[in-house]
Design an enzyme around this catalytic site. Structure first.
Site, mmCIF file in Angstrom:
data_model
loop_
_atom_site.group_PDB
_atom_site.id
_atom_site.type_symbol
_atom_site.label_atom_id
_atom_site.label_comp_id
_atom_site.label_asym_id
_atom_site.label_seq_id
_atom_site.Cartn_x
_atom_site.Cartn_y
_atom_site.Cartn_z
ATOM 1 C CE1 TYR A 133 -3.988 1.927 0.342
ATOM 2 C CE2 TYR A 133 -3.347 2.457 2.592
ATOM 3 C CZ TYR A 133 -4.197 2.640 1.514
ATOM 4 O OH TYR A 133 -5.244 3.508 1.607
ATOM 5 N NE ARG A 186 -7.446 12.696 -6.150
ATOM 6 C CZ ARG A 186 -6.896 12.212 -5.038
ATOM 7 N NH1 ARG A 186 -5.739 12.652 -4.625
ATOM 8 N NH2 ARG A 186 -7.508 11.263 -4.352
ATOM 9 C CE LYS A 204 -7.013 2.491 -0.613
ATOM 10 N NZ LYS A 204 -7.659 3.644 -0.113
ATOM 11 C CD GLU A 276 -9.231 4.187 -3.142
ATOM 12 O OE1 GLU A 276 -8.546 5.089 -2.630
ATOM 13 O OE2 GLU A 276 -10.122 3.588 -2.532
ATOM 14 C CG ASP A 277 -6.332 7.164 -5.838
ATOM 15 O OD1 ASP A 277 -6.735 7.748 -4.826
ATOM 16 O OD2 ASP A 277 -5.295 6.484 -5.837
ATOM 17 C CG ASP A 299 -10.562 4.850 1.223
ATOM 18 O OD1 ASP A 299 -11.113 4.868 2.337
ATOM 19 O OD2 ASP A 299 -9.366 4.581 1.070
ATOM 20 C CG ASP A 300 -9.495 9.033 -2.757
ATOM 21 O OD1 ASP A 300 -8.420 8.626 -2.305
ATOM 22 O OD2 ASP A 300 -10.006 8.568 -3.791
ATOM 23 C CG ASN A 441 -0.523 8.963 1.679
ATOM 24 O OD1 ASN A 441 0.306 8.953 2.562
ATOM 25 N ND2 ASN A 441 -1.783 8.600 1.877
#
Length: 585
Positions: A133, A186, A204, A276-277, A299-300, A441
Protein backbone atom coordinates in the site's frame (compact mmCIF):
# COMPACT_ATOMS: atom_id res chain seq x y z
CA UNK A 1 -4.61 -35.11 -37.93
CA UNK A 2 -3.96 -34.86 -41.65
CA UNK A 3 -6.33 -32.69 -43.63
CA UNK A 4 -6.69 -31.71 -47.26
CA UNK A 5 -4.46 -34.64 -48.23
CA UNK A 6 -1.47 -33.27 -46.31
CA UNK A 7 0.12 -35.80 -43.97
CA UNK A 8 0.99 -34.95 -40.37
CA UNK A 9 4.66 -35.37 -41.26
CA UNK A 10 4.44 -32.89 -44.13
CA UNK A 11 2.68 -30.43 -41.84
CA UNK A 12 5.43 -30.80 -39.24
CA UNK A 13 8.06 -30.05 -41.87
CA UNK A 14 6.14 -26.97 -43.02
CA UNK A 15 5.59 -25.54 -39.55
CA UNK A 16 8.99 -26.43 -38.17
CA UNK A 17 7.10 -27.35 -34.96
CA UNK A 18 7.34 -30.55 -32.93
CA UNK A 19 4.04 -32.13 -34.03
CA UNK A 20 3.57 -35.87 -34.22
CA UNK A 21 1.33 -38.57 -32.85
CA UNK A 22 0.94 -37.15 -29.34
CA UNK A 23 -0.23 -33.76 -30.57
CA UNK A 24 -3.93 -34.68 -30.37
CA UNK A 25 -5.21 -31.10 -30.53
CA UNK A 26 -2.93 -30.17 -33.41
CA UNK A 27 -1.40 -27.28 -31.42
CA UNK A 28 2.29 -27.92 -32.07
CA UNK A 29 1.74 -28.95 -35.67
CA UNK A 30 -0.40 -25.95 -36.58
CA UNK A 31 1.21 -23.23 -38.61
CA UNK A 32 1.30 -19.81 -36.98
CA UNK A 33 -1.75 -18.51 -38.81
CA UNK A 34 -3.94 -21.56 -38.05
CA UNK A 35 -6.39 -21.27 -35.15
CA UNK A 36 -6.11 -23.64 -32.20
CA UNK A 37 -8.50 -24.15 -29.29
CA UNK A 38 -7.13 -23.48 -25.76
CA UNK A 39 -8.33 -26.73 -24.12
CA UNK A 40 -8.07 -27.09 -20.36
CA UNK A 41 -9.05 -29.50 -17.57
CA UNK A 42 -11.67 -28.90 -14.91
CA UNK A 43 -10.36 -30.58 -11.72
CA UNK A 44 -7.23 -29.06 -10.19
CA UNK A 45 -4.69 -31.83 -9.66
CA UNK A 46 -1.04 -32.37 -10.44
CA UNK A 47 0.59 -29.64 -12.47
CA UNK A 48 -2.64 -27.59 -12.70
CA UNK A 49 -3.06 -27.58 -8.92
CA UNK A 50 0.43 -26.18 -8.41
CA UNK A 51 -0.43 -23.32 -10.77
CA UNK A 52 -3.75 -22.43 -9.13
CA UNK A 53 -3.09 -19.66 -6.57
CA UNK A 54 -6.39 -20.33 -4.73
CA UNK A 55 -5.48 -23.94 -3.89
CA UNK A 56 -1.69 -24.18 -4.22
CA UNK A 57 0.15 -24.86 -0.95
CA UNK A 58 3.65 -25.31 -2.40
CA UNK A 59 5.80 -27.56 -0.21
CA UNK A 60 3.05 -27.71 2.42
CA UNK A 61 1.18 -30.48 0.57
CA UNK A 62 1.23 -33.53 2.85
CA UNK A 63 2.41 -36.99 1.75
CA UNK A 64 -1.23 -38.15 1.46
CA UNK A 65 -2.21 -35.08 -0.59
CA UNK A 66 0.75 -35.62 -2.91
CA UNK A 67 -0.51 -39.14 -3.61
CA UNK A 68 -4.18 -38.22 -3.90
CA UNK A 69 -3.60 -35.24 -6.20
CA UNK A 70 -0.92 -36.60 -8.54
CA UNK A 71 1.81 -34.36 -7.14
CA UNK A 72 4.51 -37.03 -6.70
CA UNK A 73 7.68 -35.92 -8.41
CA UNK A 74 6.31 -32.45 -9.17
CA UNK A 75 7.60 -31.15 -5.82
CA UNK A 76 10.89 -31.63 -3.97
CA UNK A 77 10.50 -34.33 -1.27
CA UNK A 78 10.56 -32.00 1.78
CA UNK A 79 7.26 -31.07 3.44
CA UNK A 80 7.31 -27.55 4.96
CA UNK A 81 4.32 -26.31 6.98
CA UNK A 82 2.81 -22.87 6.42
CA UNK A 83 4.65 -21.26 9.36
CA UNK A 84 7.99 -22.42 8.02
CA UNK A 85 7.10 -21.17 4.54
CA UNK A 86 6.19 -17.81 6.07
CA UNK A 87 9.49 -17.63 7.97
CA UNK A 88 11.46 -18.39 4.79
CA UNK A 89 9.58 -15.80 2.73
CA UNK A 90 9.96 -13.05 5.33
CA UNK A 91 13.69 -13.82 5.44
CA UNK A 92 13.84 -13.50 1.63
CA UNK A 93 11.77 -10.29 1.56
CA UNK A 94 14.06 -8.61 4.09
CA UNK A 95 17.04 -9.22 1.79
CA UNK A 96 15.58 -6.76 -0.74
CA UNK A 97 16.77 -3.24 -0.10
CA UNK A 98 14.52 -1.62 -2.75
CA UNK A 99 10.83 -1.33 -1.72
CA UNK A 100 9.62 -1.92 -5.30
CA UNK A 101 11.43 -5.29 -5.34
CA UNK A 102 9.55 -6.26 -2.18
CA UNK A 103 6.30 -5.17 -3.82
CA UNK A 104 7.02 -7.31 -6.89
CA UNK A 105 7.95 -10.29 -4.70
CA UNK A 106 4.65 -9.92 -2.80
CA UNK A 107 2.65 -9.67 -6.05
CA UNK A 108 4.41 -12.80 -7.34
CA UNK A 109 3.45 -14.60 -4.15
CA UNK A 110 -0.19 -13.48 -4.51
CA UNK A 111 -0.28 -14.92 -8.03
CA UNK A 112 1.35 -18.16 -6.86
CA UNK A 113 -0.08 -18.93 -3.40
CA UNK A 114 -2.94 -16.75 -2.22
CA UNK A 115 -3.30 -18.09 1.33
CA UNK A 116 0.40 -17.73 2.08
CA UNK A 117 0.31 -14.15 0.74
CA UNK A 118 -2.49 -13.23 3.17
CA UNK A 119 -0.90 -15.10 6.08
CA UNK A 120 2.28 -13.08 5.53
CA UNK A 121 0.36 -9.82 5.31
CA UNK A 122 -1.79 -10.45 8.40
CA UNK A 123 1.07 -11.66 10.62
CA UNK A 124 3.50 -8.91 9.55
CA UNK A 125 1.07 -6.10 8.86
CA UNK A 126 3.17 -3.22 10.20
CA UNK A 127 6.17 -4.25 8.12
CA UNK A 128 4.33 -5.15 4.92
CA UNK A 129 1.57 -2.54 4.81
CA UNK A 130 3.93 0.14 3.37
CA UNK A 131 4.99 -2.43 0.73
CA UNK A 132 1.58 -3.42 -0.66
CA UNK A 133 0.00 0.00 0.00
CA UNK A 134 1.28 3.56 0.40
CA UNK A 135 3.97 4.61 -0.20
CA UNK A 136 5.35 1.77 -2.39
CA UNK A 137 2.12 1.21 -4.35
CA UNK A 138 2.53 4.73 -5.79
CA UNK A 139 5.87 3.86 -7.36
CA UNK A 140 4.42 0.54 -8.53
CA UNK A 141 1.64 2.40 -10.38
CA UNK A 142 4.15 4.74 -11.99
CA UNK A 143 6.05 1.70 -13.32
CA UNK A 144 3.07 -0.63 -13.74
CA UNK A 145 3.57 -0.94 -17.50
CA UNK A 146 7.13 -2.24 -17.16
CA UNK A 147 6.56 -4.51 -14.12
CA UNK A 148 3.25 -5.82 -15.53
CA UNK A 149 3.16 -9.62 -15.42
CA UNK A 150 -0.17 -11.34 -15.03
CA UNK A 151 -3.29 -9.14 -15.30
CA UNK A 152 -5.20 -8.76 -12.05
CA UNK A 153 -8.75 -7.45 -11.97
CA UNK A 154 -10.91 -6.20 -14.82
CA UNK A 155 -9.94 -3.53 -17.33
CA UNK A 156 -12.97 -1.76 -18.77
CA UNK A 157 -12.06 0.72 -21.49
CA UNK A 158 -14.00 2.80 -23.99
CA UNK A 159 -13.63 -0.20 -26.34
CA UNK A 160 -16.04 -2.11 -24.07
CA UNK A 161 -18.80 0.52 -24.27
CA UNK A 162 -22.12 -1.25 -24.77
CA UNK A 163 -20.64 -4.58 -23.61
CA UNK A 164 -19.78 -3.97 -19.96
CA UNK A 165 -22.24 -6.56 -18.63
CA UNK A 166 -20.60 -9.19 -20.86
CA UNK A 167 -17.17 -8.10 -19.60
CA UNK A 168 -18.29 -8.52 -15.97
CA UNK A 169 -19.47 -12.03 -16.83
CA UNK A 170 -15.93 -12.85 -18.02
CA UNK A 171 -14.74 -12.58 -14.41
CA UNK A 172 -14.54 -16.13 -13.00
CA UNK A 173 -16.07 -15.39 -9.57
CA UNK A 174 -19.84 -15.01 -9.36
CA UNK A 175 -20.53 -13.77 -5.82
CA UNK A 176 -18.73 -10.43 -5.59
CA UNK A 177 -19.25 -8.39 -2.41
CA UNK A 178 -16.90 -5.44 -2.95
CA UNK A 179 -15.54 -3.71 -6.05
CA UNK A 180 -12.78 -1.11 -5.86
CA UNK A 181 -12.78 0.99 -9.02
CA UNK A 182 -10.49 3.76 -10.29
CA UNK A 183 -10.15 5.71 -13.51
CA UNK A 184 -6.51 6.47 -12.69
CA UNK A 185 -6.82 10.25 -13.00
CA UNK A 186 -5.50 11.22 -9.57
CA UNK A 187 -3.37 8.41 -8.14
CA UNK A 188 -2.27 9.41 -4.60
CA UNK A 189 -0.35 12.68 -5.06
CA UNK A 190 1.14 11.45 -8.34
CA UNK A 191 -1.48 12.66 -10.82
CA UNK A 192 -2.87 10.97 -13.94
CA UNK A 193 -1.47 7.45 -14.34
CA UNK A 194 -4.26 6.21 -16.60
CA UNK A 195 -4.59 2.44 -16.87
CA UNK A 196 -1.57 1.96 -14.60
CA UNK A 197 -3.70 3.02 -11.65
CA UNK A 198 -4.77 -0.65 -11.36
CA UNK A 199 -2.17 -1.06 -8.60
CA UNK A 200 -4.50 0.91 -6.29
CA UNK A 201 -7.65 -1.29 -6.50
CA UNK A 202 -5.47 -4.42 -6.31
CA UNK A 203 -3.67 -3.09 -3.22
CA UNK A 204 -6.85 -1.85 -1.52
CA UNK A 205 -8.60 -5.19 -1.98
CA UNK A 206 -5.67 -7.15 -0.58
CA UNK A 207 -6.16 -5.00 2.55
CA UNK A 208 -9.91 -5.67 2.54
CA UNK A 209 -8.99 -9.35 2.93
CA UNK A 210 -5.99 -9.04 5.26
CA UNK A 211 -7.38 -6.35 7.58
CA UNK A 212 -11.15 -6.70 7.19
CA UNK A 213 -11.40 -10.42 6.56
CA UNK A 214 -13.34 -10.37 3.27
CA UNK A 215 -12.79 -13.48 1.14
CA UNK A 216 -10.35 -12.80 -1.75
CA UNK A 217 -12.84 -14.39 -4.18
CA UNK A 218 -15.48 -11.81 -3.14
CA UNK A 219 -13.24 -8.87 -4.17
CA UNK A 220 -13.03 -7.41 -7.67
CA UNK A 221 -10.49 -4.72 -8.69
CA UNK A 222 -11.61 -2.63 -11.69
CA UNK A 223 -9.88 0.03 -13.77
CA UNK A 224 -11.97 2.16 -16.08
CA UNK A 225 -9.73 3.33 -18.90
CA UNK A 226 -10.97 6.44 -20.68
CA UNK A 227 -7.49 7.48 -21.83
CA UNK A 228 -4.86 9.62 -20.12
CA UNK A 229 -3.61 13.19 -20.30
CA UNK A 230 -0.15 12.12 -19.12
CA UNK A 231 2.14 12.96 -22.06
CA UNK A 232 4.88 10.66 -20.80
CA UNK A 233 2.53 7.66 -20.86
CA UNK A 234 1.08 8.55 -24.26
CA UNK A 235 4.63 8.46 -25.66
CA UNK A 236 5.62 5.29 -23.77
CA UNK A 237 5.75 2.27 -26.08
CA UNK A 238 5.18 -0.04 -23.08
CA UNK A 239 2.07 1.79 -21.81
CA UNK A 240 -0.69 -0.78 -21.20
CA UNK A 241 -3.73 1.50 -21.58
CA UNK A 242 -5.60 3.38 -24.32
CA UNK A 243 -3.26 5.80 -26.08
CA UNK A 244 -5.62 8.76 -26.31
CA UNK A 245 -6.56 11.89 -24.35
CA UNK A 246 -9.08 11.42 -21.56
CA UNK A 247 -12.73 11.22 -22.57
CA UNK A 248 -14.85 13.74 -20.65
CA UNK A 249 -18.41 15.01 -20.49
CA UNK A 250 -21.18 12.84 -21.89
CA UNK A 251 -18.89 10.10 -23.22
CA UNK A 252 -17.33 9.67 -19.75
CA UNK A 253 -20.67 9.86 -17.90
CA UNK A 254 -22.27 7.26 -20.20
CA UNK A 255 -19.45 4.75 -19.70
CA UNK A 256 -19.57 5.16 -15.91
CA UNK A 257 -23.36 4.88 -15.89
CA UNK A 258 -23.27 1.71 -17.95
CA UNK A 259 -20.69 0.30 -15.52
CA UNK A 260 -22.77 1.17 -12.43
CA UNK A 261 -25.94 -0.35 -13.91
CA UNK A 262 -24.13 -3.49 -15.10
CA UNK A 263 -22.61 -4.05 -11.64
CA UNK A 264 -26.00 -3.86 -9.96
CA UNK A 265 -27.56 -6.10 -12.59
CA UNK A 266 -24.81 -8.71 -12.31
CA UNK A 267 -24.08 -8.70 -8.58
CA UNK A 268 -27.25 -7.30 -7.00
CA UNK A 269 -28.16 -4.45 -4.68
CA UNK A 270 -25.74 -5.25 -1.88
CA UNK A 271 -22.41 -5.09 -3.72
CA UNK A 272 -20.21 -2.33 -2.31
CA UNK A 273 -18.62 -0.09 -4.95
CA UNK A 274 -15.65 1.86 -3.62
CA UNK A 275 -14.49 4.79 -5.78
CA UNK A 276 -10.76 5.29 -5.60
CA UNK A 277 -8.46 8.06 -6.86
CA UNK A 278 -10.88 9.85 -9.19
CA UNK A 279 -10.15 13.53 -9.90
CA UNK A 280 -12.05 16.00 -7.67
CA UNK A 281 -14.67 17.09 -10.21
CA UNK A 282 -15.67 13.48 -10.99
CA UNK A 283 -15.33 12.14 -7.44
CA UNK A 284 -17.90 14.47 -5.84
CA UNK A 285 -20.29 14.13 -8.76
CA UNK A 286 -20.19 10.31 -8.86
CA UNK A 287 -20.63 10.04 -5.09
CA UNK A 288 -23.59 12.46 -5.08
CA UNK A 289 -25.17 10.81 -8.13
CA UNK A 290 -24.92 7.15 -7.13
CA UNK A 291 -25.22 7.31 -3.33
CA UNK A 292 -29.01 7.42 -3.77
CA UNK A 293 -29.22 4.31 -5.97
CA UNK A 294 -26.18 2.16 -5.10
CA UNK A 295 -24.09 1.10 -2.09
CA UNK A 296 -21.15 3.42 -2.83
CA UNK A 297 -18.24 4.74 -0.78
CA UNK A 298 -15.44 7.10 -1.75
CA UNK A 299 -12.37 6.34 0.29
CA UNK A 300 -10.61 9.62 -0.57
CA UNK A 301 -13.57 11.71 0.59
CA UNK A 302 -15.27 9.56 3.24
CA UNK A 303 -12.59 7.10 4.37
CA UNK A 304 -9.99 9.82 4.90
CA UNK A 305 -12.57 11.94 6.74
CA UNK A 306 -13.52 9.09 9.04
CA UNK A 307 -9.95 8.15 9.95
CA UNK A 308 -8.96 11.79 10.61
CA UNK A 309 -12.06 12.41 12.72
CA UNK A 310 -11.15 9.29 14.77
CA UNK A 311 -7.69 10.77 15.40
CA UNK A 312 -9.21 14.11 16.43
CA UNK A 313 -11.68 12.46 18.83
CA UNK A 314 -8.83 10.42 20.34
CA UNK A 315 -6.50 13.45 20.57
CA UNK A 316 -8.95 15.29 22.85
CA UNK A 317 -7.64 13.07 25.67
CA UNK A 318 -4.23 14.70 25.15
CA UNK A 319 -5.16 18.32 24.28
CA UNK A 320 -8.38 18.64 26.28
CA UNK A 321 -11.67 20.30 25.42
CA UNK A 322 -14.44 19.08 23.14
CA UNK A 323 -14.33 19.13 19.32
CA UNK A 324 -16.56 22.21 19.32
CA UNK A 325 -13.96 24.16 21.34
CA UNK A 326 -11.25 23.68 18.71
CA UNK A 327 -10.50 25.66 15.56
CA UNK A 328 -9.42 23.79 12.44
CA UNK A 329 -7.32 25.05 9.53
CA UNK A 330 -6.82 22.96 6.39
CA UNK A 331 -4.22 23.31 3.71
CA UNK A 332 -5.91 21.70 0.71
CA UNK A 333 -9.58 21.98 -0.23
CA UNK A 334 -10.00 18.99 -2.53
CA UNK A 335 -11.72 15.65 -1.90
CA UNK A 336 -9.84 14.84 1.29
CA UNK A 337 -9.91 18.35 2.80
CA UNK A 338 -13.59 19.09 2.24
CA UNK A 339 -14.57 15.50 3.13
CA UNK A 340 -12.78 15.70 6.50
CA UNK A 341 -14.13 19.20 7.18
CA UNK A 342 -17.72 18.12 6.53
CA UNK A 343 -17.45 15.07 8.81
CA UNK A 344 -15.93 17.17 11.63
CA UNK A 345 -18.81 19.66 11.24
CA UNK A 346 -21.33 16.77 11.33
CA UNK A 347 -19.81 15.31 14.49
CA UNK A 348 -19.78 18.72 16.25
CA UNK A 349 -23.39 19.24 15.16
CA UNK A 350 -24.33 15.82 16.53
CA UNK A 351 -22.61 16.57 19.88
CA UNK A 352 -23.85 20.16 20.35
CA UNK A 353 -27.19 19.98 18.46
CA UNK A 354 -26.10 23.17 16.64
CA UNK A 355 -27.05 23.44 12.94
CA UNK A 356 -24.42 22.41 10.37
CA UNK A 357 -24.14 25.99 9.02
CA UNK A 358 -22.96 27.08 12.49
CA UNK A 359 -20.51 24.23 13.13
CA UNK A 360 -18.82 24.78 9.76
CA UNK A 361 -17.68 28.21 10.97
CA UNK A 362 -15.07 26.57 13.22
CA UNK A 363 -13.36 25.16 10.14
CA UNK A 364 -11.20 27.16 7.68
CA UNK A 365 -9.72 26.00 4.40
CA UNK A 366 -6.77 27.28 2.37
CA UNK A 367 -6.47 26.29 -1.29
CA UNK A 368 -3.90 27.22 -3.95
CA UNK A 369 -5.31 30.78 -4.10
CA UNK A 370 -5.30 31.32 -0.34
CA UNK A 371 -7.91 31.36 2.41
CA UNK A 372 -11.42 30.47 1.22
CA UNK A 373 -13.49 33.57 2.05
CA UNK A 374 -16.82 35.13 1.08
CA UNK A 375 -15.33 37.58 -1.40
CA UNK A 376 -14.17 34.59 -3.55
CA UNK A 377 -17.63 32.97 -3.65
CA UNK A 378 -18.26 33.58 -7.38
CA UNK A 379 -15.14 31.74 -8.53
CA UNK A 380 -15.32 28.80 -6.09
CA UNK A 381 -16.10 25.20 -7.11
CA UNK A 382 -19.41 24.02 -5.61
CA UNK A 383 -17.80 21.75 -2.98
CA UNK A 384 -15.76 24.67 -1.56
CA UNK A 385 -18.66 27.11 -1.20
CA UNK A 386 -19.88 25.94 2.25
CA UNK A 387 -16.41 26.83 3.61
CA UNK A 388 -16.30 30.47 2.49
CA UNK A 389 -16.46 32.53 5.72
CA UNK A 390 -16.32 36.26 6.48
CA UNK A 391 -12.67 37.28 6.60
CA UNK A 392 -10.32 39.48 4.62
CA UNK A 393 -8.47 37.58 1.85
CA UNK A 394 -5.17 35.96 2.90
CA UNK A 395 -2.74 34.47 0.40
CA UNK A 396 -0.09 32.62 2.42
CA UNK A 397 -0.62 29.72 4.83
CA UNK A 398 1.63 31.32 7.47
CA UNK A 399 -0.50 34.50 7.51
CA UNK A 400 -3.67 32.40 7.75
CA UNK A 401 -2.22 30.50 10.74
CA UNK A 402 -1.31 33.75 12.49
CA UNK A 403 -4.70 35.33 11.82
CA UNK A 404 -7.01 32.39 12.58
CA UNK A 405 -4.92 30.85 15.37
CA UNK A 406 -6.07 27.26 14.80
CA UNK A 407 -5.57 24.55 17.42
CA UNK A 408 -5.50 21.91 14.67
CA UNK A 409 -3.57 22.16 11.38
CA UNK A 410 -4.45 19.58 8.71
CA UNK A 411 -2.57 19.11 5.43
CA UNK A 412 -4.35 17.42 2.51
CA UNK A 413 -2.82 19.43 -0.32
CA UNK A 414 -0.74 16.75 -2.04
CA UNK A 415 2.15 19.24 -1.93
CA UNK A 416 5.22 18.39 0.14
CA UNK A 417 7.20 20.68 2.49
CA UNK A 418 4.36 23.21 2.92
CA UNK A 419 4.32 23.08 6.75
CA UNK A 420 7.48 25.14 7.09
CA UNK A 421 9.47 25.84 10.26
CA UNK A 422 7.71 29.22 10.56
CA UNK A 423 4.25 27.61 10.26
CA UNK A 424 5.00 24.99 12.95
CA UNK A 425 6.57 27.62 15.23
CA UNK A 426 3.52 29.86 14.80
CA UNK A 427 1.23 26.93 15.74
CA UNK A 428 3.38 26.27 18.81
CA UNK A 429 3.36 29.94 19.88
CA UNK A 430 -0.36 29.92 20.76
CA UNK A 431 -0.97 26.19 21.47
CA UNK A 432 0.43 24.25 24.38
CA UNK A 433 0.07 21.07 22.29
CA UNK A 434 -0.46 21.91 18.61
CA UNK A 435 -2.15 19.12 16.67
CA UNK A 436 -0.45 18.74 13.27
CA UNK A 437 -1.69 16.25 10.69
CA UNK A 438 0.40 16.00 7.50
CA UNK A 439 -1.81 13.67 5.50
CA UNK A 440 -0.59 13.84 1.90
CA UNK A 441 0.76 10.65 0.31
CA UNK A 442 3.23 9.27 -0.61
CA UNK A 443 5.99 10.24 1.87
CA UNK A 444 7.63 12.65 -0.59
CA UNK A 445 4.40 14.71 -0.71
CA UNK A 446 3.98 14.92 3.08
CA UNK A 447 3.52 18.54 4.27
CA UNK A 448 6.31 17.98 6.81
CA UNK A 449 8.16 15.04 8.34
CA UNK A 450 7.66 13.71 11.87
CA UNK A 451 11.14 14.88 12.80
CA UNK A 452 10.43 18.42 11.59
CA UNK A 453 7.12 18.58 13.50
CA UNK A 454 8.69 17.42 16.78
CA UNK A 455 11.89 19.46 16.43
CA UNK A 456 10.29 22.73 15.36
CA UNK A 457 7.62 22.48 18.07
CA UNK A 458 10.27 21.58 20.68
CA UNK A 459 8.61 18.23 21.30
CA UNK A 460 5.16 19.70 21.95
CA UNK A 461 3.34 18.75 18.73
CA UNK A 462 0.94 15.86 18.51
CA UNK A 463 1.68 14.59 15.02
CA UNK A 464 0.16 12.10 12.61
CA UNK A 465 0.80 11.59 8.90
CA UNK A 466 -0.68 9.80 5.91
CA UNK A 467 2.48 7.80 5.10
CA UNK A 468 4.56 6.03 7.76
CA UNK A 469 7.46 7.76 9.56
CA UNK A 470 9.99 6.18 11.92
CA UNK A 471 9.98 7.11 15.63
CA UNK A 472 11.89 10.30 16.46
CA UNK A 473 14.12 10.97 19.46
CA UNK A 474 14.07 14.57 20.69
CA UNK A 475 15.72 15.78 23.91
CA UNK A 476 16.08 12.22 25.15
CA UNK A 477 12.39 11.40 24.62
CA UNK A 478 11.11 8.96 22.00
CA UNK A 479 8.12 10.16 19.95
CA UNK A 480 6.14 7.62 17.92
CA UNK A 481 4.26 9.35 15.07
CA UNK A 482 0.74 8.10 14.38
CA UNK A 483 -0.41 7.21 10.89
CA UNK A 484 -3.82 8.52 9.81
CA UNK A 485 -4.10 5.68 7.37
CA UNK A 486 -7.40 4.90 5.61
CA UNK A 487 -6.53 1.23 6.09
CA UNK A 488 -7.79 1.64 9.68
CA UNK A 489 -11.28 2.44 8.43
CA UNK A 490 -12.28 1.06 5.04
CA UNK A 491 -11.74 -2.71 5.66
CA UNK A 492 -13.83 -2.67 8.86
CA UNK A 493 -16.33 -0.23 7.34
CA UNK A 494 -16.81 -2.50 4.31
CA UNK A 495 -17.15 -5.58 6.51
CA UNK A 496 -19.84 -3.81 8.56
CA UNK A 497 -21.81 -2.94 5.43
CA UNK A 498 -21.54 -6.45 4.02
CA UNK A 499 -22.31 -8.41 7.18
CA UNK A 500 -25.44 -6.30 7.79
CA UNK A 501 -26.47 -6.45 4.14
CA UNK A 502 -26.62 -2.64 4.03
CA UNK A 503 -28.07 -1.22 0.82
CA UNK A 504 -26.92 2.42 1.26
CA UNK A 505 -24.13 4.30 3.06
CA UNK A 506 -25.25 6.97 5.54
CA UNK A 507 -23.02 9.68 7.10
CA UNK A 508 -23.92 8.39 10.56
CA UNK A 509 -22.14 5.14 9.66
CA UNK A 510 -18.93 7.11 9.05
CA UNK A 511 -19.29 8.80 12.46
CA UNK A 512 -19.89 5.35 14.00
CA UNK A 513 -16.68 4.06 12.39
CA UNK A 514 -14.68 7.07 13.69
CA UNK A 515 -15.99 6.64 17.23
CA UNK A 516 -15.21 2.91 17.17
CA UNK A 517 -11.63 3.54 16.03
CA UNK A 518 -11.04 6.31 18.60
CA UNK A 519 -12.30 3.97 21.34
CA UNK A 520 -9.53 1.47 20.49
CA UNK A 521 -6.72 3.87 21.52
CA UNK A 522 -5.37 2.76 24.92
CA UNK A 523 -3.67 4.76 27.69
CA UNK A 524 -0.41 3.07 26.74
CA UNK A 525 -0.79 4.49 23.21
CA UNK A 526 -1.53 7.98 24.59
CA UNK A 527 1.61 7.84 26.76
CA UNK A 528 3.66 7.57 23.56
CA UNK A 529 1.80 10.53 22.01
CA UNK A 530 -0.16 8.21 19.69
CA UNK A 531 -3.70 9.08 18.62
CA UNK A 532 -4.17 5.83 16.67
CA UNK A 533 -3.86 2.25 17.94
CA UNK A 534 -0.99 0.13 16.55
CA UNK A 535 -1.70 -1.77 13.32
CA UNK A 536 -0.72 -5.12 14.84
CA UNK A 537 -4.26 -5.32 16.35
CA UNK A 538 -5.95 -4.28 13.11
CA UNK A 539 -8.28 -7.29 12.75
CA UNK A 540 -9.64 -6.73 16.26
CA UNK A 541 -10.03 -3.00 15.48
CA UNK A 542 -11.79 -3.82 12.18
CA UNK A 543 -14.23 -6.13 13.99
CA UNK A 544 -15.19 -3.30 16.39
CA UNK A 545 -15.59 -0.83 13.52
CA UNK A 546 -17.66 -3.37 11.54
CA UNK A 547 -19.90 -3.98 14.57
CA UNK A 548 -20.47 -0.25 15.10
CA UNK A 549 -21.22 0.35 11.41
CA UNK A 550 -23.56 -2.67 11.24
CA UNK A 551 -25.38 -1.53 14.42
CA UNK A 552 -25.96 1.86 12.76
CA UNK A 553 -27.22 0.17 9.56
CA UNK A 554 -29.76 -1.84 11.61
CA UNK A 555 -30.76 1.26 13.58
CA UNK A 556 -31.34 3.30 10.38
CA UNK A 557 -33.33 0.49 8.75
CA UNK A 558 -30.75 0.11 5.97
CA UNK A 559 -29.73 -3.48 6.80
CA UNK A 560 -31.17 -6.38 4.83
CA UNK A 561 -29.59 -9.36 6.64
CA UNK A 562 -32.17 -10.25 9.24
CA UNK A 563 -32.52 -11.01 12.08
CA UNK A 564 -29.77 -8.86 13.56
CA UNK A 565 -27.00 -10.99 15.16
CA UNK A 566 -26.92 -10.69 18.95
CA UNK A 567 -23.19 -10.10 19.45
CA UNK A 568 -22.04 -7.98 16.50
CA UNK A 569 -18.30 -7.95 17.38
CA UNK A 570 -18.22 -11.73 17.74
CA UNK A 571 -20.25 -12.08 14.57
CA UNK A 572 -17.82 -9.80 12.69
CA UNK A 573 -14.89 -11.92 13.87
CA UNK A 574 -16.67 -15.10 12.81
CA UNK A 575 -17.21 -13.67 9.30
CA UNK A 576 -13.49 -13.07 8.73
CA UNK A 577 -11.49 -15.06 6.18
CA UNK A 578 -8.68 -17.18 7.61
CA UNK A 579 -5.58 -17.69 5.43
CA UNK A 580 -4.63 -20.97 7.14
CA UNK A 581 -4.23 -23.84 4.65
CA UNK A 582 -7.13 -26.25 4.23
CA UNK A 583 -6.60 -30.03 4.07
CA UNK A 584 -7.55 -31.67 0.77
CA UNK A 585 -9.29 -35.03 0.60
Amino acid sequence: MASNGVSGLDMEKKSGGGGGVEDIYGEDSATEDQLVTPWTVSVASGYTLLRDPHHNKGLAFTENERDAHYLRGLLPPAVLNQDLQEKRLMHNLRQYKVPLQRYMAMMDLQERNERLFYKLLIDNVEELLPVVYTPTVGEACQKYGSIFRRPQGLYISLKEKGKILEVLKNWPERSIQVIVVTDGERILGLGDLGCQGMGIPVGKLSLYTALGGLRPSACLPVTIDVGTNNEQLLKDEFYIGLKQRRATGQEYAELLHEFMCAVKQNYGERVLIQFEDFANHNAFELLAKYSKTHLVFNDDIQGTASVVLAGLIASLKLVGGSLAEHTFLFLGAGEAGTGIAELIALEISKQTKAPLEETRKKIWLVDSKGLIVHSRMESLQHFKKPWAHDHEPIRALLDAVKSIKPTVLIGSSGVGKTFTKEVVEAMTSFNKKPLILALSNPTSQSECTAEEAYTWSKGRAIFASGSPFDPVEYNGKLFVPGQANNAYIFPGFGLGLIMSGAIRVHDDMLLAASEALAAQVTQENYDKGLIYPPFCNIRKISAHIAANVAAKAYQLGLASRLPRPEHLVKYAESCMYSPVYRSYR
